[in-house]
Design a protein around this motif. Structure first.
Motif, PDB file in Angstrom:
ATOM      1  N   ALA A 138       0.845  -1.200   0.000  1.00  0.00           N
ATOM      2  CA  ALA A 138       0.000   0.000   0.000  1.00  0.00           C
ATOM      3  C   ALA A 138       0.881   1.250   0.000  1.00  0.00           C
ATOM      4  O   ALA A 138       0.615   2.208  -0.732  1.00  0.00           O
ATOM      5  N   TYR A 139       1.924   1.233   0.790  1.00  0.00           N
ATOM      6  CA  TYR A 139       2.824   2.386   0.838  1.00  0.00           C
ATOM      7  C   TYR A 139       3.494   2.604  -0.518  1.00  0.00           C
ATOM      8  O   TYR A 139       3.625   3.735  -0.990  1.00  0.00           O
ATOM      9  N   ARG A 140       3.906   1.514  -1.150  1.00  0.00           N
ATOM     10  CA  ARG A 140       4.561   1.625  -2.454  1.00  0.00           C
ATOM     11  C   ARG A 140       3.620   2.107  -3.549  1.00  0.00           C
ATOM     12  O   ARG A 140       3.935   3.025  -4.301  1.00  0.00           O
ATOM     13  N   PHE A 141       2.455   1.449  -3.658  1.00  0.00           N
ATOM     14  CA  PHE A 141       1.618   1.661  -4.837  1.00  0.00           C
ATOM     15  C   PHE A 141       0.517   2.701  -4.648  1.00  0.00           C
ATOM     16  O   PHE A 141       0.135   3.357  -5.612  1.00  0.00           O
ATOM     17  N   ILE A 142       0.006   2.874  -3.445  1.00  0.00           N
ATOM     18  CA  ILE A 142      -1.005   3.902  -3.225  1.00  0.00           C
ATOM     19  C   ILE A 142      -0.339   5.246  -2.928  1.00  0.00           C
ATOM     20  O   ILE A 142      -0.722   6.278  -3.467  1.00  0.00           O
TER      21      ILE A 142
END
Length: 195
Positions: A138-142
């Motif tokens: 989530a941190y990477r892609f959102i």
């Protein structure tokens, strides 16, 4: 080939028992097993003040910071382990990097507009290890891993570190003992290879 490694525990709390400290320990132990020379910096134990103006940045830091930056100067590889707080590195981590960088230690600037700094950390590499409560994906892609990109590009690459790698460890609060054990083992292997 053995390297000189400086492991930085970037947790703001000097109390024992934080997972960030355990990860720093795991990396350091792995590096020791790999015959690398290891030094350690625990930023929560240092007298770190916030810089207020450019004049302060141009002057040397206090003796405690000078002693710690000698470890960075001697290292081939830096490992900076820290928790994600409010979407970014804790304030003391940024303040530490600002203090270390004072007086042209990491880069020399001429003060002229459009002049790139002279990079003084060329030949050194960095690994950022960032822990967080949210899922790492989530941190990477959102969120686009925005704060890690800022630290990599705006601080470490700007002064000459290359390569600048990162490891994102998500869900550290919910993963349980087994999940944390796997993370520690993974970081120990990174230390063994000094990567």
């Amino acid at each position: 080939m053995p390297k000189t490694v400086c492991v930085i525990n970037g947790h703001p709390d000097p109390a024992k028992g934080h997972f960030v400290e355990a990860l720093a320990d795991a990396y350091a132990h792995g590096a020791g097993e790999g015959d690398h020379t290891v030094s350690r910096i625990d930023i929560a134990k240092l007298p770190i003040e916030f810089l207020r103006n450019a004049a302060e940045f141009g002057r040397p830091p206090g003796d405690a910071i000078i002693a710690e930056r000698a470890k960075i100067a001697a290292a081939d590889h830096i490992v900076f382990v820290y928790p994600l707080w409010m979407g970014s590195m804790p304030a003391i981590g940024k303040a530490f990097l600002e203090q270390v960088s004072r007086d042209g230690f990491m880069a020399e600037t001429s003060g002229e507009a459009n002049q790139m700094p002279v990079r003084k950390m060329t030949g050194k590499s960095v690994r950022l290890i960032v822990t967080m409560g949210m899922p790492g994906l989530a941190y990477r892609f959102i969120f686009g891993a925005h704060s890690v990109k800022a630290v990599k590009q705006g601080i470490f690459r700007m002064v000459g570190f290359k390569p600048v790698r990162h490891t994102i460890l998500g869900m550290v609060g919910a993963t349980g003992a087994k999940g944390r054990s796997k993370m520690l083992a993974r970081v120990r292997v990174m230390g063994l290879r000094a990567r």
